[in-house]
Design a protein around this motif. Sequence first.
Motif, PDB file in Angstrom:
ATOM      1  N   TYR A   4      20.026 -65.102  53.310  1.00 45.85           N
ATOM      2  CA  TYR A   4      19.212 -65.028  52.089  1.00 45.85           C
ATOM      3  C   TYR A   4      19.976 -65.163  50.955  1.00 45.85           C
ATOM      4  N   GLN A   8      18.539 -64.878  42.401  1.00 51.15           N
ATOM      5  CA  GLN A   8      16.828 -65.632  42.821  1.00 51.15           C
ATOM      6  C   GLN A   8      16.495 -65.352  41.104  1.00 51.15           C
ATOM      7  N   ARG A  11      10.235 -64.698  38.367  1.00 51.52           N
ATOM      8  CA  ARG A  11       8.707 -65.132  38.741  1.00 51.52           C
ATOM      9  C   ARG A  11       8.401 -65.418  38.258  1.00 51.52           C
ATOM     10  N   PHE A  25      11.182 -63.236  51.884  1.00 50.18           N
ATOM     11  CA  PHE A  25      11.595 -62.300  51.204  1.00 50.18           C
ATOM     12  C   PHE A  25      12.133 -61.138  52.663  1.00 50.18           C
ATOM     13  N   GLU A  56      16.536 -62.715  49.191  1.00 54.43           N
ATOM     14  CA  GLU A  56      17.297 -61.591  49.751  1.00 54.43           C
ATOM     15  C   GLU A  56      16.669 -60.511  48.612  1.00 54.43           C
ATOM     16  N   ASP A  57      15.669 -59.141  49.387  1.00 55.02           N
ATOM     17  CA  ASP A  57      14.854 -58.602  48.512  1.00 55.02           C
ATOM     18  C   ASP A  57      15.532 -56.659  48.591  1.00 55.02           C
ATOM     19  N   ARG A  61      15.090 -54.994  42.892  1.00 50.20           N
ATOM     20  CA  ARG A  61      14.807 -56.183  42.919  1.00 50.20           C
ATOM     21  C   ARG A  61      13.522 -56.615  42.382  1.00 50.20           C
ATOM     22  N   GLY A  64      10.735 -59.716  44.395  1.00 48.78           N
ATOM     23  CA  GLY A  64      10.010 -58.707  45.292  1.00 48.78           C
ATOM     24  C   GLY A  64       9.389 -57.846  45.251  1.00 48.78           C
ATOM     25  N   ARG A  65       8.926 -57.235  44.378  1.00 50.60           N
ATOM     26  CA  ARG A  65       7.994 -55.816  42.997  1.00 50.60           C
ATOM     27  C   ARG A  65       7.555 -56.771  42.818  1.00 50.60           C
ATOM     28  N   ILE A  69       6.673 -56.966  47.642  1.00 48.29           N
ATOM     29  CA  ILE A  69       6.583 -56.782  48.626  1.00 48.29           C
ATOM     30  C   ILE A  69       6.650 -55.968  49.420  1.00 48.29           C
ATOM     31  N   TRP A  72       9.153 -56.832  55.479  1.00 46.58           N
ATOM     32  CA  TRP A  72      10.413 -57.585  55.516  1.00 46.58           C
ATOM     33  C   TRP A  72      10.200 -58.049  57.205  1.00 46.58           C
TER      34      TRP A  72
END
Length: 108
Positions: A4, A8, A11, A25, A56-57, A61, A64-65, A69, A72
């Motif tokens: 991962y 990143q 968005r 994620f 990677e979450d 992060r 992911g938010r 999320i 996983w």
Amino acid sequence: MSSYATEQPSRAEVDAMPGLTVVEFGANWCGICKAAQPAINEALRDAQHLRHLKVEDASGRPLGRSFGIKLWPTLVFMRDGLEVGRVVRPGSAADIRRELEQAAAAKH
């Protein structure tokens, strides 16, 4: 298994990606994520024209938010920047393939 990525996209960058994208994620240390890799790899192996991002979450992060999320691995299927499906903790390659087929056929 590829790792991962700690780096990143934003968005906005994910939302701007054309075509079919799956954002996966998880975390490199996550046992459930590791156990799901064979099913994920099998389901996505022959998916042509699919962008697969492994992100990677963790708490705090932003990507992911922004997707909400909570567990996983979570695979978010996007078509032309819009979420068209998701699979949380996939149990089989068939679960992922089914969502991928729906995402590929999605109209918006």
